[in-house]
Design a protein around this motif. Structure first.
Motif, PDB file in Angstrom:
ATOM      1  N   ASN A 131       0.804  -1.228   0.000  1.00  8.65           N
ATOM      2  CA  ASN A 131       0.000   0.000   0.000  1.00  8.65           C
ATOM      3  C   ASN A 131       0.833   1.273   0.000  1.00  8.65           C
ATOM      4  OD1 ASN A 131      -2.088  -1.771   0.121  1.00  8.65           O
ATOM      5  ND2 ASN A 131      -2.802  -1.198   2.158  1.00  8.65           N
ATOM      6  N   LEU A 132       1.903   1.291  -0.762  1.00  9.35           N
ATOM      7  CA  LEU A 132       2.654   2.539  -0.903  1.00  9.35           C
ATOM      8  C   LEU A 132       1.798   3.536  -1.680  1.00  9.35           C
ATOM      9  CD1 LEU A 132       6.292   1.400  -1.754  1.00  9.35           C
ATOM     10  CD2 LEU A 132       5.269   1.939   0.465  1.00  9.35           C
ATOM     11  N   PHE A 133       2.121   4.822  -1.529  1.00  7.65           N
ATOM     12  CA  PHE A 133       1.414   5.846  -2.287  1.00  7.65           C
ATOM     13  C   PHE A 133       2.062   5.922  -3.672  1.00  7.65           C
ATOM     14  CE2 PHE A 133       1.342   7.642   2.192  1.00  7.65           C
ATOM     15  CZ  PHE A 133       0.131   7.050   2.503  1.00  7.65           C
ATOM     16  N   PRO A 134       1.357   5.483  -4.716  1.00  6.97           N
ATOM     17  CA  PRO A 134       2.010   5.325  -6.015  1.00  6.97           C
ATOM     18  C   PRO A 134       2.432   6.640  -6.664  1.00  6.97           C
ATOM     19  CG  PRO A 134      -0.351   4.948  -6.203  1.00  6.97           C
ATOM     20  CD  PRO A 134      -0.048   5.083  -4.735  1.00  6.97           C
TER      21      PRO A 134
END
Ligand SMILES: Nc1ncnc2c1ncn2[C@@H]1O[C@H](COP(=O)(O)OP(=O)(O)O)[C@@H](O)[C@H]1O
Ligand SMILES: [Mg+2]
Lengths: 245, 235
Positions: free
Chosen positions: A91-94
């Protein structure tokens, strides 16, 4: 110290956590194992208050959430600040680079000046072995690298307890080691950790306690060496046999 | 052969006249575009976008009253013709003493219209962002507003640029309807010139070409924005 008392969580009629009691001393590592659907993820999500338990009490140091009473947003925020979450799917911030992912919490939530946050974020990324990847976007990183950014992002908020939900289960086998290595180093530095994982080698090396969950209960708990060599519960034994197949 | 050569001669004379009218009408039309059509589009689209974000957040709020307000607004705007809306705002309200000048009346009408349509685009875009993005935001102790502003909206923006560009380009053309409530935008200018020159084909084609040029430039802008926002996705 982290303490969980009589924690209950249900979704509609489905009881997922049915009275969980657990204490984790500061600096200790607890590994949670158990079959799919046994409530492991839900337990971690309750600790990060991504789910609101129906009953029970959570405590980290002097912050307490008692779910038999009304808990306020402010209480939840204060409690949540003490836990860092590492997700199975990263769930990294893309839309943000690795270093921006790590800086986001400190800058936006803690109001730390950008330059200071950047320096700290760089140090954290160096610590997880990504000093040369700070300006990469998540899509440019391998799964193992993304998960290490995820760990750095959580660490940047300086939590008391780190929560890991099967952090390596989405990874190709050759990338698992690099993530487990980072987690092991964290444990050695004295981080308090609750880790859901089926990496038995990691549990054996790093865990102070292993708990086996099934049907929303803790069925068995013990030191990894004891539990893996002579599990006392027949369900635990079956499960461990399945894992080692 | 006789009628054909006549036609050719006539055309040659006409051609000269056409060029004259084209030349003398070009700057008035351009002025209509620069002074009215384009400002009307930009202002109405900006206000409309703000309305759209608010309406989308109302719809996603989980608060029944807000959801209903948003639904009613969207339903009314989508369920009635834009032309009728403009007439109500300008002539209708005017007849009961609420007199609004043509340009602001047009701004109100087009903003309300854009707000309703774009809110559905924005709502869909926000909903298309994986739940894990919200959770990751909350897990680093962001508030709802911080998560929305820093994490969700920027990603939703990328998703919504193509459909919002459609709305924007439609709006450019729809502003020609403002001619009916006395806004002297580009199309009304062309009508006025037709009234004195009696060359509807020439003038309306000229207006069409100008609309097309504006929309073409906008689509170049869309390409540039998309390229910029796509920098963080795998191609
Ligand atoms: N948001 C939810 N709504 C309904 N049921 C859920 C939700 N989250 C989890 N569950 C159910 O709770 C049970 C436990 O899930 P989970 O905690 O993810 O187990 P584990 O991580 O041990 O596999 C499962 O039956 C799952 O389907
Ligand atoms: Mg799980």
């Amino acid at each position: 110290m982290l303490s969980i008392k009589n924690l209950h969580k249900q979704f509609g009629d489905l009881v997922v956590l049915d009275g969980i009691d657990l204490n984790v001393e500061t600096g200790k590592v607890v590994v949670v194992i158990g079959p799919s659907g046994s409530g492991k993820t839900t337990l971690l999500r309750c600790l990060n208050v991504l789910e609101t338990p129906n009953k029970g009490e959570l405590q980290i140091n002097n912050k307490v959430l008692d779910f038999s009473k009304k808990v306020t947003k402010k209480n939840i925020q204060a409690f949540r600040k003490q836990t860092g979450m590492v997700f199975q799917t990263y769930n990294l911030f893309p839309h943000k680079t690795a270093i921006e992912n790590v800086m986001e919490g400190p800058v936006i939530v803690q109001n730390i000046p950008k330059q200071e946050a950047r320096n700290k974020a760089r140090q954290l990324l160096e610590k997880v072995g990504l000093g040369d990847k700070i300006d990469y976007y998540p899509y440019q990183l391998s799964g193992g690298q993304q998960q290490r950014v995820g760990i750095a992002r959580a660490l940047a908020m300086e939590p008391e307890v780190m929560l890991f939900d099967e952090p390596t289960s989405a990874l190709d086998p050759e990338l698992i080691g690099e993530v487990l290595q980072v987690m092991k180093e964290l444990a050695e530095e004295g981080m308090t950790m609750v880790v859901v994982t089926h990496e038995m080698g990691f549990a054996r090396d790093v865990a102070d306690e292993v708990i086996f969950m099934e049907g929303g209960h803790i069925i068995e708990r013990g030191h990894p060496a004891d539990m893996f060599s002579r599990p006392s519960n027949s369900r635990t034994k079956e499960f461990l046999n399945l894992l080692s197949e | 052969m006789f009628p054909l050569s006549n036609l050719i001669i006539a055309s040659a004379i006409n051609m000269e006249r056409y060029l004259d009218i084209f030349q003398s009408s070009f700057f008035p039309l351009l002025e209509g575009a620069l002074a009215r059509t384009i400002p009307l589009t930009l202002i109405a689209f900006s206000i409309g976008l703000m309305l759209a974000v608010i309406t989308a957040l109302f719809r996603l709020s989980g608060i029944k009253a807000l959801e209903i307000i948003a639904r009613i607004y969207i339903s009314i705007i989508r369920g009635t013709p834009l032309l009728v809306q403009l007439y109500i705002i300008f002539f209708g309200l005017g007849s009961v003493g609420i007199e609004i000048d043509p340009f602001p009346a047009a701004i109100i009408g087009f903003s309300l219209n854009t707000g309703a349509y774009a809110s559905e685009i924005i709502r869909a875009a926000i909903q298309s962002i994986p739940k894990g993005q919200w959770e990751a935001s909350y897990s680093i102790s962001m508030s709802y507003g911080q998560a929305l502003r820093r994490i969700i909206i920027p990603q939703a923006t990328r998703v919504s640029i193509p459909p919002l560009s459609n709305s924007f380009i439609s709006l450019v053309k729809d502003t020609s309807l403002a001619s009916t409530i006395m806004v002297t935008e580009m199309f009304r200018k062309s009508q006025e010139i037709v009234a004195t020159t009696y060359e509807p084909l020439l003038l309306y084609t000229e207006a069409a070409l100008l609309y097309w040029t504006i929309c073409f430039l906008l689509s170049l802008g869309q390409d540039a924005i998309e390229k910029h926002l796509n920098r963080y996705v795998q191609t």
